[in-house]
Design a protein around this motif. Structure first.
Motif, PDB file in Angstrom:
ATOM      1  N   VAL A  13      24.686 -55.488 -15.728  1.00  0.00           N
ATOM      2  CA  VAL A  13      24.015 -55.896 -14.494  1.00  0.00           C
ATOM      3  C   VAL A  13      24.043 -54.772 -13.466  1.00  0.00           C
ATOM      4  N   GLY A  14      25.205 -54.164 -13.260  1.00  0.00           N
ATOM      5  CA  GLY A  14      25.317 -53.079 -12.290  1.00  0.00           C
ATOM      6  C   GLY A  14      24.456 -51.884 -12.651  1.00  0.00           C
ATOM      7  N   LEU A  15      24.446 -51.497 -13.927  1.00  0.00           N
ATOM      8  CA  LEU A  15      23.640 -50.345 -14.346  1.00  0.00           C
ATOM      9  C   LEU A  15      22.148 -50.662 -14.309  1.00  0.00           C
ATOM     10  N   THR A  16      21.782 -51.905 -14.612  1.00  0.00           N
ATOM     11  CA  THR A  16      20.371 -52.300 -14.475  1.00  0.00           C
ATOM     12  C   THR A  16      19.971 -52.240 -13.008  1.00  0.00           C
ATOM     13  N   ALA A  17      20.813 -52.769 -12.122  1.00  0.00           N
ATOM     14  CA  ALA A  17      20.519 -52.733 -10.684  1.00  0.00           C
ATOM     15  C   ALA A  17      20.379 -51.297 -10.201  1.00  0.00           C
ATOM     16  N   ALA A  18      21.255 -50.411 -10.644  1.00  0.00           N
ATOM     17  CA  ALA A  18      21.186 -49.008 -10.229  1.00  0.00           C
ATOM     18  C   ALA A  18      19.866 -48.377 -10.663  1.00  0.00           C
ATOM     19  N   LEU A  41      17.024 -49.970 -11.329  1.00  0.00           N
ATOM     20  CA  LEU A  41      15.931 -50.595 -10.575  1.00  0.00           C
ATOM     21  C   LEU A  41      15.830 -50.025  -9.165  1.00  0.00           C
ATOM     22  N   LEU A  42      16.960 -49.929  -8.482  1.00  0.00           N
ATOM     23  CA  LEU A  42      16.950 -49.394  -7.117  1.00  0.00           C
ATOM     24  C   LEU A  42      16.469 -47.948  -7.094  1.00  0.00           C
ATOM     25  N   ALA A  43      16.939 -47.146  -8.030  1.00  0.00           N
ATOM     26  CA  ALA A  43      16.520 -45.743  -8.088  1.00  0.00           C
ATOM     27  C   ALA A  43      15.030 -45.625  -8.370  1.00  0.00           C
ATOM     28  N   GLU A  44      14.484 -46.567  -9.117  1.00  0.00           N
ATOM     29  CA  GLU A  44      13.037 -46.562  -9.384  1.00  0.00           C
ATOM     30  C   GLU A  44      12.252 -46.668  -8.078  1.00  0.00           C
ATOM     31  N   TYR A  45      12.843 -47.323  -7.099  1.00  0.00           N
ATOM     32  CA  TYR A  45      12.230 -47.470  -5.781  1.00  0.00           C
ATOM     33  C   TYR A  45      12.647 -46.364  -4.816  1.00  0.00           C
ATOM     34  N   GLY A  46      13.396 -45.381  -5.299  1.00  0.00           N
ATOM     35  CA  GLY A  46      13.807 -44.263  -4.466  1.00  0.00           C
ATOM     36  C   GLY A  46      15.030 -44.523  -3.615  1.00  0.00           C
ATOM     37  N   VAL A  47      15.766 -45.575  -3.912  1.00  0.00           N
ATOM     38  CA  VAL A  47      16.976 -45.897  -3.164  1.00  0.00           C
ATOM     39  C   VAL A  47      18.144 -45.100  -3.751  1.00  0.00           C
ATOM     40  N   ARG A  48      18.966 -44.517  -2.895  1.00  0.00           N
ATOM     41  CA  ARG A  48      20.154 -43.796  -3.344  1.00  0.00           C
ATOM     42  C   ARG A  48      21.242 -44.810  -3.687  1.00  0.00           C
ATOM     43  N   ALA A  84      12.156 -50.784 -14.362  1.00  0.00           N
ATOM     44  CA  ALA A  84      12.870 -49.508 -14.294  1.00  0.00           C
ATOM     45  C   ALA A  84      12.377 -48.518 -15.347  1.00  0.00           C
ATOM     46  N   GLY A  85      11.357 -48.910 -16.111  1.00  0.00           N
ATOM     47  CA  GLY A  85      10.790 -48.010 -17.118  1.00  0.00           C
ATOM     48  C   GLY A  85      11.606 -47.918 -18.390  1.00  0.00           C
ATOM     49  N   LEU A  86      12.444 -48.924 -18.663  1.00  0.00           N
ATOM     50  CA  LEU A  86      13.355 -48.842 -19.798  1.00  0.00           C
ATOM     51  C   LEU A  86      13.105 -49.883 -20.884  1.00  0.00           C
ATOM     52  N   ALA A  87      12.020 -50.625 -20.797  1.00  0.00           N
ATOM     53  CA  ALA A  87      11.782 -51.708 -21.763  1.00  0.00           C
ATOM     54  C   ALA A  87      11.675 -51.190 -23.187  1.00  0.00           C
ATOM     55  N   ASP A  88      10.957 -50.106 -23.411  1.00  0.00           N
ATOM     56  CA  ASP A  88      10.804 -49.597 -24.780  1.00  0.00           C
ATOM     57  C   ASP A  88      12.141 -49.141 -25.347  1.00  0.00           C
ATOM     58  N   ALA A  89      12.953 -48.466 -24.528  1.00  0.00           N
ATOM     59  CA  ALA A  89      14.262 -48.012 -24.994  1.00  0.00           C
ATOM     60  C   ALA A  89      15.165 -49.194 -25.317  1.00  0.00           C
ATOM     61  N   VAL A  90      15.128 -50.230 -24.483  1.00  0.00           N
ATOM     62  CA  VAL A  90      15.953 -51.409 -24.726  1.00  0.00           C
ATOM     63  C   VAL A  90      15.446 -52.171 -25.942  1.00  0.00           C
ATOM     64  N   ARG A  91      14.154 -52.287 -26.090  1.00  0.00           N
ATOM     65  CA  ARG A  91      13.609 -53.006 -27.256  1.00  0.00           C
ATOM     66  C   ARG A  91      13.983 -52.333 -28.560  1.00  0.00           C
ATOM     67  N   ALA A  92      14.249 -51.027 -28.506  1.00  0.00           N
ATOM     68  CA  ALA A  92      14.642 -50.305 -29.716  1.00  0.00           C
ATOM     69  C   ALA A  92      16.064 -50.648 -30.165  1.00  0.00           C
ATOM     70  N   ILE A  93      16.872 -51.233 -29.277  1.00  0.00           N
ATOM     71  CA  ILE A  93      18.258 -51.551 -29.653  1.00  0.00           C
ATOM     72  C   ILE A  93      18.544 -53.046 -29.723  1.00  0.00           C
ATOM     73  N   ALA A 142      20.535 -44.017 -15.903  1.00  0.00           N
ATOM     74  CA  ALA A 142      20.953 -43.918 -14.500  1.00  0.00           C
ATOM     75  C   ALA A 142      21.363 -42.490 -14.156  1.00  0.00           C
ATOM     76  N   LEU A 143      22.134 -41.864 -15.031  1.00  0.00           N
ATOM     77  CA  LEU A 143      22.606 -40.501 -14.766  1.00  0.00           C
ATOM     78  C   LEU A 143      21.473 -39.483 -14.765  1.00  0.00           C
ATOM     79  N   ALA A 144      20.370 -39.807 -15.426  1.00  0.00           N
ATOM     80  CA  ALA A 144      19.212 -38.907 -15.448  1.00  0.00           C
ATOM     81  C   ALA A 144      18.399 -38.987 -14.161  1.00  0.00           C
ATOM     82  N   ARG A 145      18.717 -39.934 -13.309  1.00  0.00           N
ATOM     83  CA  ARG A 145      17.997 -40.118 -12.047  1.00  0.00           C
ATOM     84  C   ARG A 145      18.721 -39.383 -10.924  1.00  0.00           C
TER      85      ARG A 145
END
Length: 169
Positions: free
Chosen positions: A22-27, A29-36, A66-75, A122-125
Motif C-alpha cells: 500500500v505504501g509503495l503503491t501510494a508513493a 501514485l503521488l509521484a505520478e502527479y509530481g508530488v515529492r 502509476a503506469g505499472l499495470a503491465d509490470a504487475v500483470r506480468a507477476i 518508486a526508486l526510479a522516480r
C-alpha cells in the motif's frame, strides 16, 4: 490510451509511513502527479513474507494510474474467483467473474515479488526517496504541515511534510 493525471493545483510533500504494497503503491501514485514523497520503513528491506496474496481488478486499475499495470500483470496469476466457507463447509460468499473493467476479478501474487517491483518503480522516480531502517516515532501538527520524528541508526530526525499517509499494515 494511457491514463493522463490532471495537474495538481499545488504540489506538496508527503511522508508515507510503511513501505509495503500500500505504501509503495501510494508513493508511485503521488509521484505520478509530481508530488515529492518520502517513504519511511522500519524494516531493512521489503518483506520476505507473503502476507497479502491477491489483488482485485480495481486494485490493478489503481496501479495502472502509476503506469505499472503491465509490470504487475506480468507477476500475478488471474483466478476465476474465491469461495468463502465456514469451518463445516457451508458457503458464506462467492466472488467470481470475468475481466470486469479490463482486469480479472482476482489476481494472486507473491508479496515479496510485488513489493520489489513497486520499490524499483518508486526508486526510479526523481520525486521519491525511501528510507529503510527508519521508524516513525512521533507526529506533531505544525503551522506549515506535520512534523514527523523518526529514528534511524539510533538518531532521531524531525522533518516537516505537508501531509502524512499511514500505510503500516
Amino acid at each position: 490510451m494511457p491514463f493522463e493525471p490532471a495537474e495538481p493545483a499545488e504540489r506538496g510533500t508527503v511522508a508515507v509511513i510503511g513501505g509495503g504494497p500500500v505504501g509503495l503503491t501510494a508513493a508511485n501514485l503521488l509521484a505520478e502527479y509530481g508530488v515529492r514523497v518520502t517513504v519511511l520503513e522500519r524494516n531493512s528491506t521489503t518483506s520476505n513474507d507473503a502476507k497479502a496474496i491477491s489483488l482485485d481488478g480495481e486494485s490493478i486499475r489503481t496501479i495502472q494510474i502509476a503506469g505499472l499495470a503491465d509490470a504487475v500483470r506480468a507477476i500475478v496469476v488471474p483466478v476465476p474467483g474465491t469461495r468463502f466457507q465456514r469451518a463445516r463447509g457451508q458457503q458464506l460468499f462467492q466472488a467470481r467473474g470475468a475481466a470486469a473493467f479490463g482486469y480479472p476479478v482476482k489476481n494472486q501474487f507473491a508479496q515479496p515479488e510485488l513489493e520489489r517491483l513497486l520499490l524499483g518503480a518508486a526508486l526510479a522516480r526523481a520525486d521519491v526517496s525511501v528510507r529503510f531502517d527508519t521508524e516513525m516515532s512521533g507526529l506533531t501538527e505544525v503551522d506549515d504541515g506535520v512534523a514527523v520524528t523518526s529514528h534511524a541508526g539510533g538518531r532521531p530526525t524531525t522533518d516537516t511534510y505537508d501531509y502524512v499517509l499511514a500505510c503500516d499494515g
